[in-house]
Design an enzyme around this catalytic site. Sequence first.
Site, mmCIF file in Angstrom:
data_model
loop_
_atom_site.group_PDB
_atom_site.id
_atom_site.type_symbol
_atom_site.label_atom_id
_atom_site.label_comp_id
_atom_site.label_asym_id
_atom_site.label_seq_id
_atom_site.Cartn_x
_atom_site.Cartn_y
_atom_site.Cartn_z
ATOM 1 N N LYS A 22 -0.251 32.978 -35.344
ATOM 2 C CA LYS A 22 -1.235 32.899 -34.259
ATOM 3 C C LYS A 22 -2.278 31.831 -34.551
ATOM 4 O O LYS A 22 -2.616 31.017 -33.676
ATOM 5 C CB LYS A 22 -1.933 34.250 -34.080
ATOM 6 C CG LYS A 22 -3.086 34.219 -33.060
ATOM 7 C CD LYS A 22 -3.814 35.531 -32.984
ATOM 8 C CE LYS A 22 -4.833 35.710 -34.084
ATOM 9 N NZ LYS A 22 -6.118 35.028 -33.795
ATOM 10 N N ASN A 23 -2.777 31.819 -35.781
ATOM 11 C CA ASN A 23 -3.858 30.897 -36.111
ATOM 12 C C ASN A 23 -3.407 29.442 -36.189
ATOM 13 O O ASN A 23 -4.243 28.538 -36.267
ATOM 14 C CB ASN A 23 -4.509 31.311 -37.433
ATOM 15 C CG ASN A 23 -5.322 32.583 -37.297
ATOM 16 O OD1 ASN A 23 -5.666 32.996 -36.191
ATOM 17 N ND2 ASN A 23 -5.631 33.217 -38.412
ATOM 18 N N ARG A 92 -12.297 33.267 -29.744
ATOM 19 C CA ARG A 92 -13.031 32.107 -30.252
ATOM 20 C C ARG A 92 -12.225 30.819 -30.200
ATOM 21 O O ARG A 92 -12.786 29.741 -30.075
ATOM 22 C CB ARG A 92 -13.461 32.367 -31.692
ATOM 23 C CG ARG A 92 -14.388 33.543 -31.862
ATOM 24 C CD ARG A 92 -15.032 33.531 -33.224
ATOM 25 N NE ARG A 92 -15.692 32.255 -33.489
ATOM 26 C CZ ARG A 92 -16.896 31.933 -33.041
ATOM 27 N NH1 ARG A 92 -17.566 32.761 -32.293
ATOM 28 N NH2 ARG A 92 -17.422 30.753 -33.332
ATOM 29 N N CYS A 116 -13.719 38.426 -31.692
ATOM 30 C CA CYS A 116 -13.904 39.690 -32.410
ATOM 31 C C CYS A 116 -15.240 39.706 -33.149
ATOM 32 O O CYS A 116 -15.879 38.680 -33.353
ATOM 33 C CB CYS A 116 -12.747 39.928 -33.366
ATOM 34 S SG CYS A 116 -12.506 38.627 -34.568
ATOM 35 N N ARG A 121 -19.754 33.209 -36.413
ATOM 36 C CA ARG A 121 -18.953 32.009 -36.658
ATOM 37 C C ARG A 121 -19.436 30.922 -35.700
ATOM 38 O O ARG A 121 -18.799 30.612 -34.698
ATOM 39 C CB ARG A 121 -17.463 32.317 -36.449
ATOM 40 C CG ARG A 121 -16.913 33.235 -37.523
ATOM 41 C CD ARG A 121 -15.418 33.381 -37.442
ATOM 42 N NE ARG A 121 -15.023 34.326 -36.426
ATOM 43 C CZ ARG A 121 -13.773 34.692 -36.189
ATOM 44 N NH1 ARG A 121 -12.797 34.176 -36.893
ATOM 45 N NH2 ARG A 121 -13.484 35.573 -35.249
ATOM 46 N N PRO A 122 -20.605 30.353 -35.975
ATOM 47 C CA PRO A 122 -21.195 29.405 -35.033
ATOM 48 C C PRO A 122 -20.382 28.122 -34.921
ATOM 49 O O PRO A 122 -19.647 27.755 -35.840
ATOM 50 C CB PRO A 122 -22.572 29.126 -35.645
ATOM 51 C CG PRO A 122 -22.416 29.416 -37.099
ATOM 52 C CD PRO A 122 -21.423 30.531 -37.186
ATOM 53 N N VAL A 123 -20.537 27.429 -33.783
ATOM 54 C CA VAL A 123 -19.789 26.196 -33.537
ATOM 55 C C VAL A 123 -20.651 24.960 -33.799
ATOM 56 O O VAL A 123 -20.291 23.859 -33.393
ATOM 57 C CB VAL A 123 -19.237 26.170 -32.088
ATOM 58 C CG1 VAL A 123 -18.284 27.327 -31.869
ATOM 59 C CG2 VAL A 123 -20.364 26.197 -31.067
ATOM 60 N N ASP A 124 -21.773 25.138 -34.494
ATOM 61 C CA ASP A 124 -22.665 24.006 -34.699
ATOM 62 C C ASP A 124 -22.001 22.877 -35.473
ATOM 63 O O ASP A 124 -22.279 21.696 -35.231
ATOM 64 C CB ASP A 124 -23.948 24.453 -35.408
ATOM 65 C CG ASP A 124 -23.694 25.078 -36.765
ATOM 66 O OD1 ASP A 124 -22.709 25.836 -36.897
ATOM 67 O OD2 ASP A 124 -24.472 24.817 -37.706
ATOM 68 N N GLN A 125 -21.076 23.222 -36.398
ATOM 69 C CA GLN A 125 -20.401 22.177 -37.162
ATOM 70 C C GLN A 125 -19.528 21.306 -36.260
ATOM 71 O O GLN A 125 -19.452 20.088 -36.446
ATOM 72 C CB GLN A 125 -19.542 22.811 -38.257
ATOM 73 C CG GLN A 125 -20.328 23.576 -39.307
ATOM 74 C CD GLN A 125 -21.110 22.645 -40.226
ATOM 75 O OE1 GLN A 125 -20.523 21.875 -40.986
ATOM 76 N NE2 GLN A 125 -22.420 22.690 -40.130
ATOM 77 N N ASP A 307 -8.391 37.104 -44.228
ATOM 78 C CA ASP A 307 -7.558 37.825 -43.265
ATOM 79 C C ASP A 307 -6.619 38.833 -43.925
ATOM 80 O O ASP A 307 -5.960 39.612 -43.237
ATOM 81 C CB ASP A 307 -6.732 36.843 -42.422
ATOM 82 C CG ASP A 307 -7.545 36.250 -41.283
ATOM 83 O OD1 ASP A 307 -8.694 36.660 -41.093
ATOM 84 O OD2 ASP A 307 -7.016 35.369 -40.577
ATOM 85 N N ILE A 329 -16.564 35.509 -46.883
ATOM 86 C CA ILE A 329 -16.386 34.690 -45.684
ATOM 87 C C ILE A 329 -17.171 35.239 -44.492
ATOM 88 O O ILE A 329 -17.964 34.528 -43.874
ATOM 89 C CB ILE A 329 -14.892 34.568 -45.328
ATOM 90 C CG1 ILE A 329 -14.093 34.107 -46.566
ATOM 91 C CG2 ILE A 329 -14.704 33.601 -44.174
ATOM 92 C CD1 ILE A 329 -14.486 32.763 -47.113
ATOM 93 N N ARG A 399 -3.455 41.330 -30.394
ATOM 94 C CA ARG A 399 -3.913 39.943 -30.414
ATOM 95 C C ARG A 399 -3.240 39.140 -31.516
ATOM 96 O O ARG A 399 -3.209 37.908 -31.438
ATOM 97 C CB ARG A 399 -5.430 39.874 -30.605
ATOM 98 C CG ARG A 399 -6.260 40.332 -29.424
ATOM 99 C CD ARG A 399 -7.751 40.161 -29.690
ATOM 100 N NE ARG A 399 -8.017 38.820 -30.208
ATOM 101 C CZ ARG A 399 -8.687 38.572 -31.334
ATOM 102 N NH1 ARG A 399 -9.134 39.559 -32.070
ATOM 103 N NH2 ARG A 399 -8.900 37.327 -31.722
#
Length: 422
Positions: A22-23, A92, A116, A121-125, A307, A329, A399
């Site tokens: 999936k990932n 996400r 989830c 898990r911010p998207v600032d990067q 995971d 993590i 999922r």
Amino acid sequence: MDQFLITGTGRISGEVTISGAKNAALPLLAAMILAETPTTLHNVPSLQDVTTLIKLISGMGIVISKEGNTVTCNTKTIDSFYAPYDLVKTMRASILVLGPLLARFGEAEVSLPGGCAIGSRPVDQHLQAFEAMGAEIIVENGYVKAKAPKGGKLIGCEYSFDMVTVGGTENVIMAAALAKGTTRLENCAREPEVVDLANMLVAMGAKIDGIGTANMTIEGVESLHGCEYSVVPDRIETGSYLAGALMTEGDVLTKHTRPELLLPVLKKFEAMGAVITTGEDWIRAQMKGRPLPVDIRTQPHPGFPTDMQAQLMAVCCLADGTSTIIENIFENRYMHVPELERMGANIKVDGHTAIVKGVEKFEAAPVMATDLRASMSLVMAAATAEGKSLIDRIYHIDRGYEDVENKLRGLGVKIERVSNKD
């Protein structure tokens, strides 16, 4: 809402065929947006997240369809660069369409992601790297509105990620593939799914050096073409089923997988007393007696994967001794602990550390899945317990685990999907 009713069998044994990851599949689907000619992607798992992303891409006017485990995509009819909240909120990975849209078409409007609840898990990067490539980024009303610099092309840059980010690395290498000039990235994620994406981009005509390392160099090209590619096997699904053997003195053979993707986990399995044998595309775990205790510290690849933390914790719950788990993590990734405790586990959590004192067996109980990987730890625990366990909120497991009931039945697990009328 569906639930799993599981009757403990005492032993998990048999063969199971592993699906595409999936990932890996999700960023590969997003990468299809970059291609000017049709793309075919094989070994795509049938999962809710995959369905959602295909629906999102289709909503842009792109012709994309899935038959069996194959997805075909033709971007010639695209007429929208917009990803709405009602789709993005459910996972996400939807943010991964931002880089391809911005790189190829010079603009994008994508809702900030949901997903989830295992932690921030911010998207600032992602956004900082795009700004370094000359993009104008505005975040308002819950949407990221991005425009390429004048001329419609991102510009190659030098950028070092402040922290290792899988999604950020994936988004930025997709954008850099079509940028003007050369992009040099430092502190990149090295997960197998990132490597899979980079390899597919190369098959589409991208020029990338340093694949699989922390430092990648991407020389932008004018355009990318479609290709035929196959998704890498799911290392987390592989490890999840193998863990069942360790919990039940079982014997599990996973097929259509790749041992080299799972080395940190296999080493822990061996330290716990399992006999691990491997071939080019298979892994077998055989277990006699109770597992031995181990210490686990989750880290970015090539360290122990977060995971697999919940599944290994379930094994440690039955170990002959005390194990220590440190989660580095995600800050909320111990939500499965109270549920395992309902089944008789002895776990004490202090911040990022969990001390697990092994017990001889799990006890059947009603429990609730709290996230994707936690749900599999509860399924395996229920399969080993005496009596019947009812697992609620199994939409989490749908999922990330394809055809999970039939695969578990093939391993001897007595599992039934039931509908909650409430």
